[in-house]
Design an enzyme around this catalytic site. Sequence first.
Site, short mmCIF file in Angstrom:
data_model
loop_
_atom_site.label_atom_id
_atom_site.label_comp_id
_atom_site.label_asym_id
_atom_site.label_seq_id
_atom_site.Cartn_x
_atom_site.Cartn_y
_atom_site.Cartn_z
N HIS A 67 -68.53 44.15 -24.37
CA HIS A 67 -69.94 43.77 -24.47
C HIS A 67 -70.28 43.19 -25.85
O HIS A 67 -71.10 42.29 -25.95
CB HIS A 67 -70.83 44.95 -24.09
CG HIS A 67 -70.65 45.36 -22.65
ND1 HIS A 67 -70.84 46.63 -22.19
CD2 HIS A 67 -70.28 44.62 -21.56
CE1 HIS A 67 -70.59 46.67 -20.88
NE2 HIS A 67 -70.24 45.47 -20.49
N HIS B 153 -67.41 40.11 -11.82
CA HIS B 153 -67.25 41.49 -11.38
C HIS B 153 -68.37 42.29 -12.03
O HIS B 153 -68.22 42.82 -13.13
CB HIS B 153 -65.88 42.04 -11.79
CG HIS B 153 -64.74 41.34 -11.12
ND1 HIS B 153 -64.35 40.06 -11.45
CD2 HIS B 153 -63.94 41.74 -10.11
CE1 HIS B 153 -63.33 39.71 -10.67
NE2 HIS B 153 -63.06 40.70 -9.84
N SER C 242 -72.72 44.56 -18.05
CA SER C 242 -72.77 43.12 -18.36
C SER C 242 -73.92 42.39 -17.64
O SER C 242 -74.55 41.51 -18.25
CB SER C 242 -71.42 42.47 -18.08
OG SER C 242 -70.95 42.81 -16.79
N GLU D 221 -70.42 40.93 -6.72
CA GLU D 221 -70.00 42.33 -6.58
C GLU D 221 -69.59 42.55 -5.12
O GLU D 221 -70.28 42.13 -4.20
CB GLU D 221 -71.12 43.28 -6.99
CG GLU D 221 -70.82 44.76 -6.81
CD GLU D 221 -69.51 45.24 -7.44
OE1 GLU D 221 -69.27 44.99 -8.62
OE2 GLU D 221 -68.71 45.86 -6.71
N ASP E 165 -64.05 40.34 -15.23
CA ASP E 165 -63.86 41.75 -15.60
C ASP E 165 -63.48 42.57 -14.38
O ASP E 165 -64.23 43.45 -13.94
CB ASP E 165 -65.19 42.23 -16.22
CG ASP E 165 -65.14 43.69 -16.66
OD1 ASP E 165 -64.03 44.19 -16.93
OD2 ASP E 165 -66.21 44.31 -16.73
N1 SAM Z 1 -68.62 43.79 -15.63
C1 SAM Z 1 -69.19 45.11 -15.50
C2 SAM Z 1 -69.74 45.55 -16.83
O1 SAM Z 1 -69.17 45.20 -17.87
O2 SAM Z 1 -70.76 46.25 -16.85
C3 SAM Z 1 -68.16 46.10 -14.97
C4 SAM Z 1 -67.45 45.67 -13.74
S1 SAM Z 1 -66.23 46.75 -13.11
C5 SAM Z 1 -64.99 46.73 -14.33
C6 SAM Z 1 -65.52 45.77 -11.84
C7 SAM Z 1 -66.39 45.61 -10.59
O3 SAM Z 1 -65.83 44.56 -9.79
C8 SAM Z 1 -66.43 46.82 -9.67
O4 SAM Z 1 -67.77 47.20 -9.47
C9 SAM Z 1 -65.79 46.37 -8.36
O5 SAM Z 1 -66.40 46.91 -7.22
C10 SAM Z 1 -66.01 44.87 -8.42
N2 SAM Z 1 -65.03 44.05 -7.67
C11 SAM Z 1 -63.74 44.34 -7.41
N3 SAM Z 1 -63.13 43.29 -6.82
C12 SAM Z 1 -64.07 42.30 -6.72
C13 SAM Z 1 -64.04 40.96 -6.25
N4 SAM Z 1 -62.92 40.44 -5.74
N5 SAM Z 1 -65.18 40.21 -6.32
C14 SAM Z 1 -66.31 40.76 -6.84
N6 SAM Z 1 -66.40 42.02 -7.33
C15 SAM Z 1 -65.29 42.78 -7.26
#
Ligand code: SAM
Length: 288
Positions: free
Chosen positions: A19, A42, A103, A121, A170
């Site tokens: 971040h 993500h 994020s 998501e 991410d």
């Molecule tokens: N970016 C966020 C933050 O920094 O606050 C954290 C995200 S977390 C590491 C990853 C997220 O991606 C999870 O909530 C998961 O459910 C989602 N996810 C997993 N595979 C995905 C995909 N193919 N497309 C979209 N989201 C996905």
Amino acid sequence: MFSYRHAFHAGSHADILKHLTLIHLVEYLQEKPVALTMVDTHAGAGIYSLQDGFAAVSKEAENGIYRLLEFKEEGNAIPPSIQKYLDCIGSENSGDLATYPGSPFILARMLRPQDRLKLFELHPKEIDILHHNIEQLDCTKQIDVYAADSFSRLKGLLPPPSRRGLVLIDPSYEDKQDYRYLEITLEEALQRFVTGCYAVWYPILSRRESAALPDRMKKLAATHKRSWLHAELRVENAPGERRLQASGMFIINPPWTLEKHLAEALPILTQALAINSGAQYLLKSMEA
Ligand code: SAM
């Protein structure tokens, strides 16, 4: 699949590195008035309580954001690069830190009227929470939320109309195929929008795919004649992988200011967040 919930990791050392970098990227890209499109591939739930729910169980923020705040309260000097991040997190809280913006909220709060934010998501519960959280904001018209697989959908958003774009990638890396999907997605994205700024977060683990990721990213950047910046933050070095000890950010087309920003922040973060003497950081870059 789908056991990952980011609330367990909200405010961790990995979130701090990600971040803090993200905030600087947005600030730099907003130096020009031209519209900026930001894509968070993500997204997670958007914003998290640190007082209850998953975050209160995992307590990862104790070795992350709370430790950093304690370090500051002990009288240690905090450089502007870190203070900016703390101000951003603090702005979601009226008193003591109880809420941690993910994020999507960090990016949403930074939107100017001409900017757009696209959030992906896939988790069935996280997407509902994300929708609900985003609805509380007053800039919802500038935000699109997609319940979709970003690995296959990112290319459809590129290049953005103004050709000024930031993409945060991410993944949870819950599925080890994520490493492969990430590479394919980035390759497609660069083919469509080679001047975009791409920021990839990854966990540093002993698994082969994780160890190979930075070199694969460097190769990809070289193929497209792009500059890159690679940063890692390790808070401990201990046997086993009971908890995440280190993570990295790989940025393709980084702004020229980012290296200086991280060179200022990383030594202090390493000192503030160290769990044992294995704490260290890495910062490397290459011009295109
Ligand atoms: N970016 C966020 C933050 O920094 O606050 C954290 C995200 S977390 C590491 C990853 C997220 O991606 C999870 O909530 C998961 O459910 C989602 N996810 C997993 N595979 C995905 C995909 N193919 N497309 C979209 N989201 C996905």
